[in-house]
Design a protein around this motif. Structure first.
Motif, PDB file in Angstrom:
ATOM      1  N   VAL A 225       0.878  -1.167   0.000  1.00  0.00           N
ATOM      2  CA  VAL A 225       0.000   0.000   0.000  1.00  0.00           C
ATOM      3  C   VAL A 225       0.918   1.219   0.000  1.00  0.00           C
ATOM      4  O   VAL A 225       2.010   1.180   0.583  1.00  0.00           O
ATOM      5  CB  VAL A 225      -0.962  -0.003   1.218  1.00  0.00           C
ATOM      6  N   SER A 226       0.496   2.268  -0.691  1.00  0.00           N
ATOM      7  CA  SER A 226       1.363   3.455  -0.790  1.00  0.00           C
ATOM      8  C   SER A 226       1.149   4.372   0.410  1.00  0.00           C
ATOM      9  O   SER A 226       0.081   4.361   1.048  1.00  0.00           O
ATOM     10  CB  SER A 226       1.048   4.225  -2.077  1.00  0.00           C
ATOM     11  N   TRP A 227       2.148   5.163   0.703  1.00  0.00           N
ATOM     12  CA  TRP A 227       2.049   6.142   1.782  1.00  0.00           C
ATOM     13  C   TRP A 227       0.926   7.136   1.487  1.00  0.00           C
ATOM     14  O   TRP A 227       0.179   7.544   2.384  1.00  0.00           O
ATOM     15  CB  TRP A 227       3.398   6.845   1.950  1.00  0.00           C
ATOM     16  N   GLU A 228       0.745   7.488   0.194  1.00  0.00           N
ATOM     17  CA  GLU A 228      -0.273   8.470  -0.174  1.00  0.00           C
ATOM     18  C   GLU A 228      -1.679   7.958   0.198  1.00  0.00           C
ATOM     19  O   GLU A 228      -2.527   8.720   0.655  1.00  0.00           O
ATOM     20  CB  GLU A 228      -0.221   8.763  -1.685  1.00  0.00           C
ATOM     21  N   VAL A 229      -1.907   6.664   0.001  1.00  0.00           N
ATOM     22  CA  VAL A 229      -3.203   6.083   0.371  1.00  0.00           C
ATOM     23  C   VAL A 229      -3.295   5.935   1.887  1.00  0.00           C
ATOM     24  O   VAL A 229      -4.282   6.327   2.524  1.00  0.00           O
ATOM     25  CB  VAL A 229      -3.404   4.710  -0.317  1.00  0.00           C
ATOM     26  N   ALA A 230      -2.233   5.401   2.487  1.00  0.00           N
ATOM     27  CA  ALA A 230      -2.275   5.091   3.920  1.00  0.00           C
ATOM     28  C   ALA A 230      -2.420   6.348   4.770  1.00  0.00           C
ATOM     29  O   ALA A 230      -3.136   6.344   5.779  1.00  0.00           O
ATOM     30  CB  ALA A 230      -1.011   4.328   4.323  1.00  0.00           C
ATOM     31  N   ARG A 231      -1.784   7.413   4.369  1.00  0.00           N
ATOM     32  CA  ARG A 231      -1.797   8.611   5.222  1.00  0.00           C
ATOM     33  C   ARG A 231      -3.194   9.201   5.351  1.00  0.00           C
ATOM     34  O   ARG A 231      -3.492   9.903   6.319  1.00  0.00           O
ATOM     35  CB  ARG A 231      -0.819   9.660   4.690  1.00  0.00           C
ATOM     36  N   GLU A 232      -4.088   8.888   4.406  1.00  0.00           N
ATOM     37  CA  GLU A 232      -5.463   9.413   4.462  1.00  0.00           C
ATOM     38  C   GLU A 232      -6.424   8.522   5.244  1.00  0.00           C
ATOM     39  O   GLU A 232      -7.575   8.903   5.465  1.00  0.00           O
ATOM     40  CB  GLU A 232      -6.005   9.614   3.039  1.00  0.00           C
ATOM     41  N   LEU A 233      -5.988   7.314   5.652  1.00  0.00           N
ATOM     42  CA  LEU A 233      -6.867   6.444   6.436  1.00  0.00           C
ATOM     43  C   LEU A 233      -7.174   7.129   7.764  1.00  0.00           C
ATOM     44  O   LEU A 233      -6.277   7.705   8.386  1.00  0.00           O
ATOM     45  CB  LEU A 233      -6.191   5.089   6.691  1.00  0.00           C
ATOM     46  N   ARG A 234      -8.439   7.051   8.184  1.00  0.00           N
ATOM     47  CA  ARG A 234      -8.833   7.779   9.402  1.00  0.00           C
ATOM     48  C   ARG A 234      -9.397   6.845  10.463  1.00  0.00           C
ATOM     49  O   ARG A 234     -10.018   5.836  10.137  1.00  0.00           O
ATOM     50  CB  ARG A 234      -9.883   8.833   9.047  1.00  0.00           C
ATOM     51  N   ASP A 235      -9.143   7.215  11.721  1.00  0.00           N
ATOM     52  CA  ASP A 235      -9.714   6.431  12.814  1.00  0.00           C
ATOM     53  C   ASP A 235     -11.136   6.915  13.100  1.00  0.00           C
ATOM     54  O   ASP A 235     -11.655   7.807  12.415  1.00  0.00           O
ATOM     55  CB  ASP A 235      -8.810   6.463  14.051  1.00  0.00           C
ATOM     56  N   GLY A 236     -11.770   6.337  14.106  1.00  0.00           N
ATOM     57  CA  GLY A 236     -13.171   6.658  14.404  1.00  0.00           C
ATOM     58  C   GLY A 236     -13.397   8.104  14.777  1.00  0.00           C
ATOM     59  O   GLY A 236     -14.528   8.606  14.695  1.00  0.00           O
ATOM     60  N   ASP A 237     -12.344   8.805  15.191  1.00  0.00           N
ATOM     61  CA  ASP A 237     -12.471  10.224  15.548  1.00  0.00           C
ATOM     62  C   ASP A 237     -12.065  11.138  14.395  1.00  0.00           C
ATOM     63  O   ASP A 237     -11.945  12.363  14.588  1.00  0.00           O
ATOM     64  CB  ASP A 237     -11.600  10.546  16.773  1.00  0.00           C
ATOM     65  N   GLY A 238     -11.797  10.552  13.224  1.00  0.00           N
ATOM     66  CA  GLY A 238     -11.427  11.371  12.072  1.00  0.00           C
ATOM     67  C   GLY A 238      -9.950  11.730  12.020  1.00  0.00           C
ATOM     68  O   GLY A 238      -9.524  12.519  11.171  1.00  0.00           O
ATOM     69  N   VAL A 239      -9.145  11.162  12.906  1.00  0.00           N
ATOM     70  CA  VAL A 239      -7.706  11.459  12.917  1.00  0.00           C
ATOM     71  C   VAL A 239      -7.029  10.652  11.808  1.00  0.00           C
ATOM     72  O   VAL A 239      -7.236   9.439  11.700  1.00  0.00           O
ATOM     73  CB  VAL A 239      -7.071  11.095  14.280  1.00  0.00           C
ATOM     74  N   ALA A 240      -6.225  11.336  10.970  1.00  0.00           N
ATOM     75  CA  ALA A 240      -5.585  10.662   9.839  1.00  0.00           C
ATOM     76  C   ALA A 240      -4.337   9.902  10.291  1.00  0.00           C
ATOM     77  O   ALA A 240      -3.577  10.385  11.144  1.00  0.00           O
ATOM     78  CB  ALA A 240      -5.204  11.676   8.774  1.00  0.00           C
ATOM     79  N   PHE A 241      -4.132   8.720   9.702  1.00  0.00           N
ATOM     80  CA  PHE A 241      -2.933   7.926   9.997  1.00  0.00           C
ATOM     81  C   PHE A 241      -1.675   8.764   9.745  1.00  0.00           C
ATOM     82  O   PHE A 241      -0.729   8.740  10.529  1.00  0.00           O
ATOM     83  CB  PHE A 241      -2.932   6.665   9.128  1.00  0.00           C
ATOM     84  N   GLY A 242      -1.694   9.526   8.655  1.00  0.00           N
ATOM     85  CA  GLY A 242      -0.528  10.344   8.310  1.00  0.00           C
ATOM     86  C   GLY A 242      -0.161  11.314   9.416  1.00  0.00           C
ATOM     87  O   GLY A 242       1.012  11.511   9.710  1.00  0.00           O
ATOM     88  N   ASP A 243      -1.176  11.917  10.042  1.00  0.00           N
ATOM     89  CA  ASP A 243      -0.887  12.889  11.101  1.00  0.00           C
ATOM     90  C   ASP A 243      -0.332  12.195  12.337  1.00  0.00           C
ATOM     91  O   ASP A 243       0.559  12.706  13.002  1.00  0.00           O
ATOM     92  CB  ASP A 243      -2.151  13.678  11.456  1.00  0.00           C
ATOM     93  N   VAL A 244      -0.855  11.016  12.641  1.00  0.00           N
ATOM     94  CA  VAL A 244      -0.368  10.281  13.819  1.00  0.00           C
ATOM     95  C   VAL A 244       1.060   9.822  13.593  1.00  0.00           C
ATOM     96  O   VAL A 244       1.931   9.975  14.455  1.00  0.00           O
ATOM     97  CB  VAL A 244      -1.283   9.070  14.101  1.00  0.00           C
ATOM     98  N   VAL A 245       1.307   9.245  12.416  1.00  0.00           N
ATOM     99  CA  VAL A 245       2.646   8.706  12.135  1.00  0.00           C
ATOM    100  C   VAL A 245       3.667   9.824  12.041  1.00  0.00           C
ATOM    101  O   VAL A 245       4.759   9.733  12.585  1.00  0.00           O
ATOM    102  CB  VAL A 245       2.640   7.871  10.842  1.00  0.00           C
ATOM    103  N   GLU A 246       3.284  10.894  11.378  1.00  0.00           N
ATOM    104  CA  GLU A 246       4.248  11.990  11.232  1.00  0.00           C
ATOM    105  C   GLU A 246       4.545  12.644  12.565  1.00  0.00           C
ATOM    106  O   GLU A 246       5.583  13.267  12.735  1.00  0.00           O
ATOM    107  CB  GLU A 246       3.739  12.995  10.196  1.00  0.00           C
ATOM    108  N   GLY A 247       3.612  12.434  13.540  1.00  0.00           N
ATOM    109  CA  GLY A 247       3.896  12.934  14.880  1.00  0.00           C
ATOM    110  C   GLY A 247       4.928  12.093  15.599  1.00  0.00           C
ATOM    111  O   GLY A 247       5.524  12.541  16.571  1.00  0.00           O
ATOM    112  N   VAL A 248       5.140  10.868  15.150  1.00  0.00           N
ATOM    113  CA  VAL A 248       6.040   9.942  15.843  1.00  0.00           C
ATOM    114  C   VAL A 248       7.344   9.761  15.072  1.00  0.00           C
ATOM    115  O   VAL A 248       8.430   9.859  15.611  1.00  0.00           O
ATOM    116  CB  VAL A 248       5.351   8.564  16.034  1.00  0.00           C
ATOM    117  N   VAL A 249       7.212   9.483  13.790  1.00  0.00           N
ATOM    118  CA  VAL A 249       8.379   9.322  12.914  1.00  0.00           C
ATOM    119  C   VAL A 249       8.072  10.057  11.611  1.00  0.00           C
ATOM    120  O   VAL A 249       6.939  10.431  11.375  1.00  0.00           O
ATOM    121  CB  VAL A 249       8.655   7.828  12.597  1.00  0.00           C
ATOM    122  N   ALA A 250       9.044  10.252  10.785  1.00  0.00           N
ATOM    123  CA  ALA A 250       8.806  10.930   9.505  1.00  0.00           C
ATOM    124  C   ALA A 250       8.233   9.931   8.513  1.00  0.00           C
ATOM    125  O   ALA A 250       8.875   8.945   8.179  1.00  0.00           O
ATOM    126  CB  ALA A 250      10.111  11.511   8.969  1.00  0.00           C
ATOM    127  N   GLY A 251       6.989  10.141   8.055  1.00  0.00           N
ATOM    128  CA  GLY A 251       6.357   9.218   7.115  1.00  0.00           C
ATOM    129  C   GLY A 251       7.029   9.265   5.758  1.00  0.00           C
ATOM    130  O   GLY A 251       7.653  10.251   5.396  1.00  0.00           O
TER     131      GLY A 251
END
Ligand code: GLV
Ligand code: MN
Ligand code: MN
Length: 402
Positions: free
Chosen positions: A144-170
């Motif tokens: 799966v590409s980073w471009e697709v994965a970063r837009e996946l959202r949790d139940g509160d609407g938080v994007a995977f990209g924002d969570v990951v970029e908060g921890v490591v550089a996506g």
């Protein structure tokens, strides 16, 4: 030959027992990039440090603890530390703890590996937060590409990209570049090994499976004043669909589950306007998976017509069948003190399946589960079987590291 390192497994298992555990159900809530999962990742780093394993983390939070020995393609073993919502203790952590214990056992046996050895932890294996299972291994293999994965959202609407970029550089991952073989040990999630009277088994393959979003739309209205014949109630269409899916799967000898549902506006005294429900379907062949999902969709669409509602179905993810490298499985399973280990299929998805599909020869070991219950607080494996699993994993690594 050394079979176990005394207390090693139990000590690590005791470390993990309280992390993310619900005091109400006794189950685990270890969703990716939450506090419990961060604690588990910290624990893994400490365990690697204690064993002088060099930790490498990729841009998505996947981890490998490297035993930098030998040369050539590495043998990596591990699993995941995240859980489903209210999950069991074993699905994932058993493979990580057993991998660390197997490294200890190899060292206690005096094995000098000819190739590097890695212990891995993949992120969001369950898809319990961002919806796509095996997300970390899919990203690490480029499935799966980073471009697709970063837009996946949790139940509160938080994007995977924002969570990951908060921890490591996506971005991208070269974590698996040197991996020649991957081995994942996992608690069995059915009762095949119980029926066979075997403590451990080896995987032959994984059934094709998928996740499908069913969006039912109707008309919100008053629960008291709206005559029954005047309603367009999507809850009815959903309820009929869930029953129909169960019946179709049973008749076909396959699996269909609606385990998640969201209702709008979700009020006791209102006919709902929308119901969204997720179908998890798993079949013995890709053709039967397509036929089952098509059959469920057709029945639901027909019912929607009669209820005055509408239906949209979206395939969120479809994972094709995995056939693990048969020669590798045979090499792992054959000629043990207790005979050959059984080679069995599974209906559960695993990171090993993603790596296998991406061209990395992969094998899985299963440890007997007395009830077969999984994705539930009742999931269990007996300690003696877990220790047989550690020894079996060490034996497997020894074979692969020669
Ligand atoms: C993962 O455990 C799955 O099969 O859903
Ligand atoms: Mn699972
Ligand atoms: Mn798992």
């Amino acid at each position: 030959m050394e079979r176990t390192v005394p207390d090693d497994f139990e000590r690590m298992w005791a470390d993990l027992a309280p992390v993310g555990r619900s005091a109400v159900s006794g189950g685990y809530f270890r969703q990716p990039f939450t506090a419990p999962e961060a604690e588990l990742r910290g624990w893994f780093r400490e365990q690697c440090a204690a064993r002088a394993l060099r930790v490498e983390e990729d841009a998505f939070g996947n981890l490998v603890g490297w035993w930098d020995v030998g040369s050539g393609p590495a043998v990596v073993t591990g699993s995941h530390l995240d859980s489903v919502l209210d999950g069991g203790a074993y699905d994932g952590p058993l493979g990580v703890v057993s991998a660390l214990a197997a490294v200890d056992l190899l060292r206690a046996r005096g094995v000098a590996p000819a190739r590097p050895v890695g212990v891995s932890v993949f992120v969001e294996e369950e898809g319990s937060r961002f919806g796509l299972a095996c997300l970390g291994s899919r990203l690490a293999t480029g499935t799966v590409s980073w471009e697709v994965a970063r837009e996946l959202r949790d139940g509160d609407g938080v994007a995977f990209g924002d969570v990951v970029e908060g921890v490591v550089a996506g971005g991208s991952s070269s974590l698996l570049a040197s991996v020649g073989t991957y081995v994942e040990l996992h608690v069995e999630q059915g009762r095949d090994l119980v029926d066979r009277g075997a403590a451990v088994g080896v995987a032959s393959g994984i059934w094709p499976h998928g996740r499908y979003r069913f969006e039912f739309a109707g008309s919100a209205n008053h629960a008291g004043t709206t005559r029954m014949e005047d309603r367009a109630d999507p809850m009815l269409t959903y309820a009929f669909t869930a029953l129909g899916a169960n019946k179709q799967a049973r008749l076909a000898g396959e699996r269909a589950t609606f385990g998640r549902v969201s209702v709008t506006p979700n009020g006791t005294n209102a006919v709902p306007s929308h119901v969204t429900a997720w179908l998890d379907a798993r079949c013995s062949t890709s053709e039967s998976l397509t036929a089952l999902v098509d059959g469920i969709t057709a029945q639901a669409t027909d019912r929607a017509g009669r209820d005055g509602t509408s239906l949209t179905v979206t395939a969120e993810s479809v994972s094709p069948a995995v056939a693990f490298d048969a020669a590798l499985a045979a090499r792992v399973a054959a000629d043990h003190e207790d005979g050959d280990w059984p080679v069995i299929p599974t209906q559960a998805g695993h990171d090993a399946g993603i790596l296998s599909a991406a061209g990395i020869p992969s094998a899985m070991l299963f440890v007997r589960n007395p009830t077969g219950v999984s994705h539930s607080p009742a999931e269990h494996a007996e300690l003696p079987d877990c220790l047989v699993g550690v020894s079996a994993l060490a034996d497997t690594l020894e074979r692969l590291l020669r």
